[in-house]
Scaffold this active site. Structure first.
Site, short mmCIF file in Angstrom:
data_model
loop_
_atom_site.label_atom_id
_atom_site.label_comp_id
_atom_site.label_asym_id
_atom_site.label_seq_id
_atom_site.Cartn_x
_atom_site.Cartn_y
_atom_site.Cartn_z
N GLU A 50 0.94 -1.29 0.00
CA GLU A 50 0.01 0.01 -0.02
C GLU A 50 0.96 1.34 0.05
O GLU A 50 0.54 2.19 -0.75
CB GLU A 50 -1.09 0.16 1.20
CG GLU A 50 -1.80 1.29 1.46
CD GLU A 50 -2.09 1.74 2.95
OE1 GLU A 50 -1.93 2.73 3.03
OE2 GLU A 50 -2.33 0.65 3.60
N GLU A 127 5.65 3.23 11.79
CA GLU A 127 4.34 3.00 12.09
C GLU A 127 4.22 1.82 12.91
O GLU A 127 3.29 1.98 13.95
CB GLU A 127 3.60 2.74 10.71
CG GLU A 127 2.14 2.62 10.61
CD GLU A 127 1.60 2.59 9.46
OE1 GLU A 127 0.31 2.53 9.33
OE2 GLU A 127 2.23 2.61 8.40
#
Length: 420
Positions: A50, A127
């Site tokens: 992604e 993240e």
């Protein structure tokens, strides 16, 4: 106007809804490639991809992509879930086709440059670190993983540090070839665009460009759980408690009743959980329940954020609420309120092109059916008081609960307080 489905020769599907009351258009590409498609070795590859799809194509650098989008005043983004990945744009109507072309470019022409890959690997690792610092998220992710056990749905969407560090460019290309397929992709175009133009855009930029893998099985496999518990001790102030129970799938006949019941059980400020745990006893600032549903699986979850001294009492109150609902059901006032809240949720969601894009594409991809909002409302209105309560007699099964605790060391047996 009603949403309509169009199927193309390669198996690709379009769901379109023209809305002439707006000058905006939402375009989404939802493809059945999520963490449940992964293995233990490549866990996190869907999410890594992604990111990488935005890092440059054969004709556009990563900065070129966002500059073109910003120049139109549009938005482009993506997200990864357990069952799918979604790429989308929001724009004014006159720029809809340009946005579709950019989405097509990143999906079919991305180069996955090795230097970009190494830079983005560090971003994804950060993240993961950010997610690890969100203790409520860690708690619920742990409870969900406990519930699913060795089922693929137990895998974290972000992957682990070890798996993300080990992913190679070849791993990404191989995963795209195996999982980005026309038959398991839905494109949604919602807003001020005609059906004829929407079809032509899909034909021009998307049809015939996905790898075809007919017959590939990607839906989640039904899972049976027996329940378990896990504690993660951290030197933090909050005691995070997550409880996960067997639930229903998206295709279950009781899905709408469970969805409506969730509002009065723990989905709002007038719910049983909020009224008892927070308002009456003052044990938590954050307390709620939610349902997570997939093609063949689902669970009902309860979260409580309290302190170590109040943790056991909070779990005992949750157990009492569950037992009371299972034994005595909801009141007629709660029944009416739950049905109305569910109806309002669906109706108010229709005000947003983006929400409609996500809703229609998800349901079509996951159930192979195009949802009709009027039909949903009609089905909600047909749920009787007895039916509303009957489904909860078998819901929140305490004999099969999975519990996760994240917080300071605690000696109380929280699992024993909820497990029958």
């Amino acid at each position: 106007m009603e949403a309509r489905e169009y199927k193309f020769a390669d198996g690709l599907r379009l769901v379109h809804l023209e809305r002439t009351s707006t000058r905006a258009v939402a375009i989404g590409v939802l493809t059945g490639a999520g963490s449940e498609n992964e293995t233990e070795k490549n866990n996190g590859v869907s999410h890594f991809l992604e990111h990488m799809f935005f890092k440059g194509t054969k004709t556009r650098g990563s900065l070129d992509i966002v500059k073109e989008i910003d120049a139109m005043g549009a938005q482009i983004n993506a997200f990864t879930a357990k069952a799918y990945t979604c790429f989308y744009t929001f724009s004014i109507d006159e720029d809809g086709e340009k946005c579709a072309e950019i989405l097509s470019d990143i999906l079919f022409n991305s180069v996955f440059d090795k230097e970009e890959l190494e830079r983005e690997r560090k971003v994804v690792l950060e993240e993961i670190s950010m997610s690890d610092d969100d203790n409520a998220d860690v708690c619920m992710e742990t409870a969900s993983a406990l519930y699913f056990g060795d089922n693929a749905l137990a895998r974290p969407i972000l992957g682990t540090r070890d798996t993300v560090r080990s992913l190679t460019r070849e791993d990404l290309l191989e995963y795209v070839d195996a999982n980005y397929c026309a038959e398991t992709t839905v494109i949604a175009i919602i807003g001020n665009m005609s059906a004829d133009k929407a079809r032509k855009i899909v034909e021009k930029y998307f049809e015939g460009r996905f790898r075809s893998s007919k017959g590939r099985k990607w839906h989640d496999v039904a899972h049976v759980t027996s329940g378990s518990s896990k504690t993660i001790f951290k030197p933090i102030e909050q005691a995070n408690i997550g409880m996960v129970f067997p639930g229903v799938s998206l295709t279950d006949k009781n899905y709408l009743a469970i969805n409506a019941g969730g509002y009065v059980f723990g989905g709002g400020m007038s719910s049983r959980l909020f009224a008892e745990v927070r308002e009456k006893h003052g044990l938590a600032y954050s307390v709620y329940s939610y349902d997570s549903c997939y093609y063949a699986n689902g669970f009902g979850a309860v979260y409580v954020g309290t302190n170590t001294k109040s943790a056991l009492q909070a779990v005992e109150i949750v157990a009492d609420i569950i037992d009371d609902v299972k034994k005595n059901g909801f009141s007629e006032e709660e029944y009416r309120r739950g049905i109305q809240q569910a109806k309002a949720g669906y109706i108010l969601g229709q005000d947003s092109n983006g929400a409609l894009m996500r809703f229609y594409s998800k349901w079509l991809l996951m159930t192979d059916k195009l949802v009709d909002f009027n039909e949903l409302i009609a089905k909600l209105d047909k749920i009787s008081f007895d039916e509303f309560n009957d489904v909860y007699k078998n819901y929140f099964d305490r004999t099969k609960v999975s519990l996760a605790y994240v917080g300071r060391e605690i000696k109380d047996d929280l699992y024993g307080a909820i497990k029958l």
